[in-house]
Design a protein around this motif. Sequence first.
Motif, PDB file in Angstrom:
ATOM      1  N   TYR A 107      -0.320  -4.167 -12.895  1.00  0.00           N
ATOM      2  CA  TYR A 107      -1.750  -4.410 -12.673  1.00  0.00           C
ATOM      3  C   TYR A 107      -1.994  -5.793 -12.071  1.00  0.00           C
ATOM      4  O   TYR A 107      -2.839  -5.960 -11.193  1.00  0.00           O
ATOM      5  N   ILE A 108      -1.245  -6.787 -12.517  1.00  0.00           N
ATOM      6  CA  ILE A 108      -1.377  -8.131 -11.936  1.00  0.00           C
ATOM      7  C   ILE A 108      -0.978  -8.095 -10.464  1.00  0.00           C
ATOM      8  O   ILE A 108      -1.664  -8.680  -9.611  1.00  0.00           O
ATOM      9  N   ILE A 109       0.116  -7.407 -10.148  1.00  0.00           N
ATOM     10  CA  ILE A 109       0.543  -7.256  -8.750  1.00  0.00           C
ATOM     11  C   ILE A 109      -0.564  -6.608  -7.936  1.00  0.00           C
ATOM     12  O   ILE A 109      -0.902  -7.068  -6.842  1.00  0.00           O
ATOM     13  N   HIS A 110      -1.159  -5.556  -8.469  1.00  0.00           N
ATOM     14  CA  HIS A 110      -2.202  -4.821  -7.752  1.00  0.00           C
ATOM     15  C   HIS A 110      -3.437  -5.686  -7.502  1.00  0.00           C
ATOM     16  O   HIS A 110      -3.969  -5.713  -6.390  1.00  0.00           O
ATOM     17  N   PHE A 111      -3.905  -6.380  -8.525  1.00  0.00           N
ATOM     18  CA  PHE A 111      -5.155  -7.120  -8.400  1.00  0.00           C
ATOM     19  C   PHE A 111      -4.993  -8.521  -7.804  1.00  0.00           C
ATOM     20  O   PHE A 111      -5.910  -9.028  -7.164  1.00  0.00           O
ATOM     21  N   ASN A 112      -3.838  -9.169  -7.999  1.00  0.00           N
ATOM     22  CA  ASN A 112      -3.638 -10.532  -7.495  1.00  0.00           C
ATOM     23  C   ASN A 112      -2.727 -10.598  -6.271  1.00  0.00           C
ATOM     24  O   ASN A 112      -2.546 -11.665  -5.700  1.00  0.00           O
ATOM     25  N   GLY A 113      -2.112  -9.495  -5.924  1.00  0.00           N
ATOM     26  CA  GLY A 113      -1.250  -9.469  -4.756  1.00  0.00           C
ATOM     27  C   GLY A 113       0.203  -9.803  -5.047  1.00  0.00           C
ATOM     28  O   GLY A 113       1.076  -9.558  -4.218  1.00  0.00           O
ATOM     29  N   LYS A 114       0.463 -10.371  -6.223  1.00  0.00           N
ATOM     30  CA  LYS A 114       1.838 -10.709  -6.597  1.00  0.00           C
ATOM     31  C   LYS A 114       1.876 -11.040  -8.080  1.00  0.00           C
ATOM     32  O   LYS A 114       0.849 -11.305  -8.701  1.00  0.00           O
ATOM     33  N   CYS A 115       3.098 -11.032  -8.629  1.00  0.00           N
ATOM     34  CA  CYS A 115       3.291 -11.397 -10.028  1.00  0.00           C
ATOM     35  C   CYS A 115       4.733 -11.847 -10.224  1.00  0.00           C
ATOM     36  O   CYS A 115       5.657 -11.221  -9.699  1.00  0.00           O
ATOM     37  N   GLU A 143       0.825  -1.208   0.000  1.00  0.00           N
ATOM     38  CA  GLU A 143       0.000   0.000   0.000  1.00  0.00           C
ATOM     39  C   GLU A 143       0.861   1.261   0.000  1.00  0.00           C
ATOM     40  O   GLU A 143       0.357   2.349   0.250  1.00  0.00           O
ATOM     41  N   VAL A 144       2.141   1.117  -0.313  1.00  0.00           N
ATOM     42  CA  VAL A 144       3.080   2.230  -0.207  1.00  0.00           C
ATOM     43  C   VAL A 144       3.501   2.763  -1.570  1.00  0.00           C
ATOM     44  O   VAL A 144       3.484   3.971  -1.803  1.00  0.00           O
ATOM     45  N   ASN A 145       3.891   1.875  -2.467  1.00  0.00           N
ATOM     46  CA  ASN A 145       4.480   2.289  -3.739  1.00  0.00           C
ATOM     47  C   ASN A 145       3.419   2.610  -4.784  1.00  0.00           C
ATOM     48  O   ASN A 145       2.404   1.921  -4.887  1.00  0.00           O
ATOM     49  N   SER A 146       3.707   3.635  -5.576  1.00  0.00           N
ATOM     50  CA  SER A 146       2.788   4.026  -6.645  1.00  0.00           C
ATOM     51  C   SER A 146       2.962   3.120  -7.862  1.00  0.00           C
ATOM     52  O   SER A 146       3.985   2.446  -8.013  1.00  0.00           O
ATOM     53  N   PHE A 147       1.945   3.124  -8.704  1.00  0.00           N
ATOM     54  CA  PHE A 147       2.022   2.365  -9.951  1.00  0.00           C
ATOM     55  C   PHE A 147       3.235   2.802 -10.758  1.00  0.00           C
ATOM     56  O   PHE A 147       3.983   1.982 -11.282  1.00  0.00           O
ATOM     57  N   ASP A 148       3.432   4.106 -10.873  1.00  0.00           N
ATOM     58  CA  ASP A 148       4.542   4.638 -11.673  1.00  0.00           C
ATOM     59  C   ASP A 148       5.894   4.186 -11.138  1.00  0.00           C
ATOM     60  O   ASP A 148       6.793   3.849 -11.913  1.00  0.00           O
ATOM     61  N   HIS A 149       6.037   4.151  -9.813  1.00  0.00           N
ATOM     62  CA  HIS A 149       7.305   3.723  -9.227  1.00  0.00           C
ATOM     63  C   HIS A 149       7.581   2.245  -9.544  1.00  0.00           C
ATOM     64  O   HIS A 149       8.700   1.889  -9.916  1.00  0.00           O
ATOM     65  N   VAL A 150       6.567   1.400  -9.414  1.00  0.00           N
ATOM     66  CA  VAL A 150       6.739  -0.026  -9.709  1.00  0.00           C
ATOM     67  C   VAL A 150       7.034  -0.220 -11.197  1.00  0.00           C
ATOM     68  O   VAL A 150       7.952  -0.965 -11.567  1.00  0.00           O
ATOM     69  N   ILE A 151       6.298   0.470 -12.055  1.00  0.00           N
ATOM     70  CA  ILE A 151       6.517   0.368 -13.498  1.00  0.00           C
ATOM     71  C   ILE A 151       7.939   0.796 -13.853  1.00  0.00           C
ATOM     72  O   ILE A 151       8.652   0.080 -14.566  1.00  0.00           O
ATOM     73  N   ASP A 152       8.357   1.953 -13.361  1.00  0.00           N
ATOM     74  CA  ASP A 152       9.703   2.455 -13.661  1.00  0.00           C
ATOM     75  C   ASP A 152      10.784   1.505 -13.150  1.00  0.00           C
ATOM     76  O   ASP A 152      11.809   1.295 -13.819  1.00  0.00           O
ATOM     77  N   THR A 153      10.554   0.910 -11.981  1.00  0.00           N
ATOM     78  CA  THR A 153      11.528  -0.039 -11.422  1.00  0.00           C
ATOM     79  C   THR A 153      11.633  -1.290 -12.278  1.00  0.00           C
ATOM     80  O   THR A 153      12.738  -1.779 -12.551  1.00  0.00           O
ATOM     81  N   LEU A 154      10.500  -1.835 -12.729  1.00  0.00           N
ATOM     82  CA  LEU A 154      10.522  -3.032 -13.572  1.00  0.00           C
ATOM     83  C   LEU A 154      11.205  -2.749 -14.910  1.00  0.00           C
ATOM     84  O   LEU A 154      11.927  -3.603 -15.435  1.00  0.00           O
ATOM     85  N   ILE A 155      10.994  -1.553 -15.451  1.00  0.00           N
ATOM     86  CA  ILE A 155      11.660  -1.179 -16.707  1.00  0.00           C
ATOM     87  C   ILE A 155      13.171  -1.102 -16.493  1.00  0.00           C
ATOM     88  O   ILE A 155      13.949  -1.651 -17.272  1.00  0.00           O
ATOM     89  N   LYS A 156      13.573  -0.447 -15.427  1.00  0.00           N
ATOM     90  CA  LYS A 156      14.994  -0.248 -15.159  1.00  0.00           C
ATOM     91  C   LYS A 156      15.698  -1.554 -14.763  1.00  0.00           C
ATOM     92  O   LYS A 156      16.758  -1.881 -15.301  1.00  0.00           O
ATOM     93  N   VAL A 157      15.115  -2.291 -13.834  1.00  0.00           N
ATOM     94  CA  VAL A 157      15.789  -3.456 -13.256  1.00  0.00           C
ATOM     95  C   VAL A 157      15.637  -4.705 -14.112  1.00  0.00           C
ATOM     96  O   VAL A 157      16.603  -5.423 -14.355  1.00  0.00           O
TER      97      VAL A 157
END
Length: 91
Positions: A56-64, A29-43
């Motif tokens: 979106y899968i992380i948000h709706f299913n709890g993990k991906c 409940e801490v990280n924004s969508f943009d932060h997670v997206i940018d991290t996945l792109i970078k890392v």
Amino acid sequence: MSWQFEEEEFVLVEENVEEGKGLVVFNDEVNSFDHVIDTLIKVCKHERIQAEQCTYIIHFNGKCEVKKGTYLDLKPMKEAILDAGINAMIV
């Protein structure tokens, strides 16, 4: 009356670091969508659409599972994601 005792045997199992593993990112409940997206792109070197879909899968299913590979390949990615404040685990 007789007693029989079976000897216990302990086996050390060495994890094979070359086997296929998965890098799983968890929702919070801490990280924004943009932060997670940018991290996945970078890392993980995701394309933007792939990072968005995973988020979106992380948000709706709890993990991906965001990446597959060997433990040795995934470990630095996991550490970078954790450093970004996002919870991740290699399974």
